[in-house]
Design a protein around this motif. Structure first.
Motif, PDB file in Angstrom:
ATOM      1  N   VAL A 146       0.867  -1.183   0.000  1.00 41.15           N
ATOM      2  CA  VAL A 146       0.000   0.000   0.000  1.00 41.15           C
ATOM      3  C   VAL A 146       0.898   1.225   0.000  1.00 41.15           C
ATOM      4  N   GLU A 147       0.871   1.992  -1.085  1.00 41.44           N
ATOM      5  CA  GLU A 147       1.730   3.151  -1.226  1.00 41.44           C
ATOM      6  C   GLU A 147       1.118   4.112  -2.227  1.00 41.44           C
ATOM      7  N   SER A 148       1.668   5.289  -2.308  1.00 42.00           N
ATOM      8  CA  SER A 148       1.183   6.287  -3.263  1.00 42.00           C
ATOM      9  C   SER A 148       2.061   6.285  -4.497  1.00 42.00           C
TER      10      SER A 148
ATOM     11  N   THR B 262     -14.107  17.891 -12.124  1.00 42.29           N
ATOM     12  CA  THR B 262     -13.427  19.052 -11.592  1.00 42.29           C
ATOM     13  C   THR B 262     -12.254  18.599 -10.756  1.00 42.29           C
ATOM     14  N   GLU B 263     -11.582  19.547 -10.151  1.00 41.17           N
ATOM     15  CA  GLU B 263     -10.374  19.265  -9.408  1.00 41.17           C
ATOM     16  C   GLU B 263     -10.660  18.441  -8.165  1.00 41.17           C
ATOM     17  N   GLY B 264      -9.601  17.792  -7.654  1.00 39.70           N
ATOM     18  CA  GLY B 264      -9.651  17.164  -6.343  1.00 39.70           C
ATOM     19  C   GLY B 264     -10.424  15.867  -6.326  1.00 39.70           C
ATOM     20  N   ASN B 265     -10.531  15.287  -5.099  1.00 37.50           N
ATOM     21  CA  ASN B 265     -11.210  14.014  -4.940  1.00 37.50           C
ATOM     22  C   ASN B 265     -12.720  14.162  -5.027  1.00 37.50           C
ATOM     23  N   GLN B 266     -13.250  15.332  -4.698  1.00 34.62           N
ATOM     24  CA  GLN B 266     -14.688  15.517  -4.716  1.00 34.62           C
ATOM     25  C   GLN B 266     -15.123  15.778  -6.159  1.00 34.62           C
ATOM     26  N   LYS B 267     -15.182  14.705  -6.917  1.00 28.96           N
ATOM     27  CA  LYS B 267     -15.435  14.807  -8.352  1.00 28.96           C
ATOM     28  C   LYS B 267     -16.908  15.024  -8.626  1.00 28.96           C
ATOM     29  N   LYS B 268     -17.233  15.979  -9.453  1.00 29.85           N
ATOM     30  CA  LYS B 268     -18.618  16.211  -9.847  1.00 29.85           C
ATOM     31  C   LYS B 268     -18.745  16.073 -11.359  1.00 29.85           C
ATOM     32  N   ARG B 269     -19.861  15.514 -11.793  1.00 33.89           N
ATOM     33  CA  ARG B 269     -20.136  15.389 -13.212  1.00 33.89           C
ATOM     34  C   ARG B 269     -20.373  16.773 -13.820  1.00 33.89           C
ATOM     35  N   SER B 270     -20.316  16.828 -15.128  1.00 39.27           N
ATOM     36  CA  SER B 270     -20.572  18.100 -15.797  1.00 39.27           C
ATOM     37  C   SER B 270     -21.989  18.586 -15.536  1.00 39.27           C
ATOM     38  N   ASN B 271     -22.917  17.656 -15.343  1.00 42.46           N
ATOM     39  CA  ASN B 271     -24.272  18.001 -14.939  1.00 42.46           C
ATOM     40  C   ASN B 271     -24.297  18.107 -13.413  1.00 42.46           C
ATOM     41  N   PRO B 272     -24.575  19.273 -12.829  1.00 45.62           N
ATOM     42  CA  PRO B 272     -24.485  19.432 -11.383  1.00 45.62           C
ATOM     43  C   PRO B 272     -25.454  18.568 -10.607  1.00 45.62           C
ATOM     44  N   SER B 273     -26.490  18.020 -11.277  1.00 49.62           N
ATOM     45  CA  SER B 273     -27.419  17.143 -10.575  1.00 49.62           C
ATOM     46  C   SER B 273     -26.884  15.728 -10.443  1.00 49.62           C
ATOM     47  N   ASP B 274     -25.772  15.429 -11.095  1.00 44.61           N
ATOM     48  CA  ASP B 274     -25.221  14.086 -11.052  1.00 44.61           C
ATOM     49  C   ASP B 274     -24.374  13.874  -9.786  1.00 44.61           C
ATOM     50  N   ALA B 275     -23.847  12.675  -9.663  1.00 44.18           N
ATOM     51  CA  ALA B 275     -23.350  12.215  -8.369  1.00 44.18           C
ATOM     52  C   ALA B 275     -21.978  12.766  -7.997  1.00 44.18           C
ATOM     53  N   LEU B 276     -21.778  12.841  -6.687  1.00 40.99           N
ATOM     54  CA  LEU B 276     -20.481  13.159  -6.099  1.00 40.99           C
ATOM     55  C   LEU B 276     -19.648  11.885  -6.064  1.00 40.99           C
ATOM     56  N   VAL B 277     -18.357  11.993  -6.366  1.00 47.29           N
ATOM     57  CA  VAL B 277     -17.469  10.828  -6.414  1.00 47.29           C
ATOM     58  C   VAL B 277     -16.227  11.091  -5.575  1.00 47.29           C
ATOM     59  N   LEU B 278     -15.869  10.125  -4.753  1.00 51.14           N
ATOM     60  CA  LEU B 278     -14.607  10.138  -4.021  1.00 51.14           C
ATOM     61  C   LEU B 278     -13.666   9.158  -4.705  1.00 51.14           C
ATOM     62  N   SER B 279     -12.523   9.643  -5.164  1.00 55.98           N
ATOM     63  CA  SER B 279     -11.589   8.827  -5.938  1.00 55.98           C
ATOM     64  C   SER B 279     -10.282   8.625  -5.194  1.00 55.98           C
ATOM     65  N   THR B 280      -9.736   7.411  -5.315  1.00 52.55           N
ATOM     66  CA  THR B 280      -8.384   7.127  -4.807  1.00 52.55           C
ATOM     67  C   THR B 280      -7.412   6.884  -5.959  1.00 52.55           C
ATOM     68  N   SER B 281      -7.735   7.420  -7.128  1.00 55.55           N
ATOM     69  CA  SER B 281      -6.893   7.282  -8.319  1.00 55.55           C
ATOM     70  C   SER B 281      -5.528   7.931  -8.104  1.00 55.55           C
TER      71      SER B 281
ATOM     72  N   PRO C 189      -5.868  13.819  -5.701  1.00 57.78           N
ATOM     73  CA  PRO C 189      -5.115  14.113  -4.471  1.00 57.78           C
ATOM     74  C   PRO C 189      -5.074  12.881  -3.571  1.00 57.78           C
ATOM     75  N   PRO C 190      -3.994  12.696  -2.815  1.00 60.05           N
ATOM     76  CA  PRO C 190      -3.810  11.460  -2.052  1.00 60.05           C
ATOM     77  C   PRO C 190      -4.839  11.299  -0.940  1.00 60.05           C
ATOM     78  N   THR C 191      -5.178  10.053  -0.659  1.00 62.95           N
ATOM     79  CA  THR C 191      -6.006   9.691   0.484  1.00 62.95           C
ATOM     80  C   THR C 191      -5.236   8.691   1.333  1.00 62.95           C
ATOM     81  N   HIS C 192      -5.774   8.376   2.506  1.00 64.63           N
ATOM     82  CA  HIS C 192      -5.075   7.405   3.352  1.00 64.63           C
ATOM     83  C   HIS C 192      -5.156   5.997   2.768  1.00 64.63           C
ATOM     84  N   TRP C 193      -6.058   5.755   1.801  1.00 67.19           N
ATOM     85  CA  TRP C 193      -6.105   4.451   1.133  1.00 67.19           C
ATOM     86  C   TRP C 193      -4.921   4.285   0.174  1.00 67.19           C
ATOM     87  N   GLN C 194      -4.392   5.389  -0.347  1.00 66.89           N
ATOM     88  CA  GLN C 194      -3.313   5.370  -1.339  1.00 66.89           C
ATOM     89  C   GLN C 194      -3.710   4.462  -2.510  1.00 66.89           C
ATOM     90  N   GLN C 195      -2.762   3.701  -3.045  1.00 69.46           N
ATOM     91  CA  GLN C 195      -3.058   2.670  -4.030  1.00 69.46           C
ATOM     92  C   GLN C 195      -2.445   1.359  -3.541  1.00 69.46           C
TER      93      GLN C 195
END
Length: 427
Positions: free
Chosen positions: A266-268, A345-364, A368-374
């Motif tokens: 588990v590392e970044s 958009t920027e960062g882990n709080q990813k939003k679709r181009s349509n603002p009514s669409d879902a919020l996404v948390l990414s560990t890609s 930006p890094p998370t404690h899950w890393q890769q």
């Protein structure tokens, strides 16, 4: 990720390639285990009477329809005990991408939460339960098997929320709630998404208490994989032994490979280490997935290298999506590994181009890094690949028979007429 029929491929933004790679490498070694789900005290409830466990037996499902909960093993007891330590909760709460995305998801779904009943599966210190109470929840059942439940109850009292947040000390499989619930929230994801097997507790809570059409946060999760080239990591761990203060210690290299690469790491890493666009290993719809599906997950993959480089292994990461129940009905192509690039958009709080669409948390690696890393499964020896060279095979992730919270990883891969197998266990 699913959202109104659009999927991502696990990367957010353009892949930037230089001839000189500059990977980001965290300290080696695994962080403390993540997730909470089950019970140190399998039947829950503290002797001081402050934590409420319903004894309304008449409100339970008819006896003939109930299944016995899985036993609480010694491995489970040790696992839950590890979550009594404050350090692991501090690490998770300080992960701003994680915590702030959950808070934003709660506020975005306030109309589903306000005046409703919520269950927080694996509540830890109770922070998500408190967010839900602040969003207007009528009642929140905060469930945790670890002794951290004692502190969670004190946190709830200190914030004047004892009338809304009820802390239950026990496994989701064992505690009793004498009403149906409108919302389930849980931060259940482990390394490589499925490590630690806490999703099973969320499924159990769903099947026991969630009303039809109820909300689950997060609603979806997707695990990705891609081949990587990480020469700095290999050089740091292996090539070091070729010349140690002028002494040839290359006889140590075989042992060094085994010690460094036998288990997943588990590392970044940075996006620059990734050789191809990723493919989907598993897409999860939390409304419909069955516990039996978690026993073993198998996916086939076929990559085409974007560059000439040594391939050192495969990286795994995940996204989770927070969408409304009406959007949770059309998981199709992503489950088969097909995907398309969506603007984010920027960062882990990813939003679709349509603002009514879902919020996404990414560990890609691109986020930006998370404690899950890769999570990286390294080969013992690198494989040289050319640009446009095909890398194909299969991966199987299965719960260990030794301990269901461990994960067996079986990788088969072939390229340029050569075939390989790598097996490892994530403990």
């Amino acid at each position: 990720m699913q959202s109104g029929g659009d999927y991502t491929n696990g990367f957010h933004g353009e892949l930037q390639r230089d001839e000189k790679q500059v990977p980001v490498l965290s300290a080696l070694g695994r962080a403390k285990r993540r997730s909470r789900g089950g019970a140190r005290d399998p039947r829950g409830g503290l002797t001081n009477g402050e934590l409420r466990v319903s004894d309304q037996i008449s409100e339970q499902k008819p006896l003939e329809t109930q299944e016995s909960p899985p036993p609480c093993t010694d491995f489970d007891v040790a696992y839950f005990h590890s979550y009594a330590h404050v350090g692991i909760h501090e690490e998770m709460i300080k992960d701003r991408s994680r915590t702030e995305t959950y808070r934003e998801a709660i506020m975005q779904h306030q109309s589903f939460i306000q005046g409703k009943v919520v269950v927080d599966v694996g509540c830890g210190t109770g922070i998500l339960s408190i967010f839900c109470a602040q969003a207007g929840a009528k009642r929140v059942y905060a469930v945790d098997a670890s002794d951290i439940a004692v502190q969670a109850n004190e946190v709830v009292k200190a914030n004047g929320l004892s009338d809304k947040v009820i802390v239950l000390h026990g496994r989701v499989e064992d505690v009793e709630i004498d009403e149906e619930v409108d919302v389930i929230i849980s931060e259940w994801m482990g390394y490589m998404l499925l490590y630690e097997s806490m999703l099973g507790s969320v499924i159990t809570a769903r099947d026991r208490w969630l009303k039809p059409g109820g909300l689950i946060l997060p609603s979806h999760a997707t695990l990705y994989m891609a081949p990587i080239s990480h020469p700095d990591r290999y050089s740091h761990s292996i090539d070091f032994w070729r010349n140690v203060y002028g002494i040839d210690m290359s006889a140590m290299m075989q042992l060094a490979k085994q010690c460094a690469f036998e288990e997943p790491s588990v590392e970044s890493i940075s996006g620059e280490t990734v050789l191809t666009w990723p493919e989907v290993v598993k897409h999860i719809d939390c409304q419909t997935i069955k516990i039996q599906e978690l026993d073993s997950v198998t996916a086939r993959y076929k990559f085409k290298s974007m560059m000439r480089a040594p391939m050192h292994g495969f990286a795994f990461w995940f996204d989770v999506e927070f969408s409304e129940p009406a959007k949770n009905t059309n998981a199709t192509s992503v489950a088969n590994g097909s995907s398309s690039v969506s603007p984010f958009t920027e960062g882990n709080q990813k939003k679709r181009s349509n603002p009514s669409d879902a919020l996404v948390l990414s560990t890609s690696p691109e986020s930006p890094p998370t404690h899950w890393q890769q999570t990286i499964v390294y080969f013992y020896d690198p494989i040289d690949v050319e640009q446009d060279q095909v890398i194909e095979g299969s991966v199987t992730l299965s719960q260990s028979k030794e301990n269901r919270r461990f994960m067996n990883i079986h990788l088969e891969y072939s390229s340029a007429g050569r075939s390989f197998v790598k097996e490892s266990v994530m403990r």
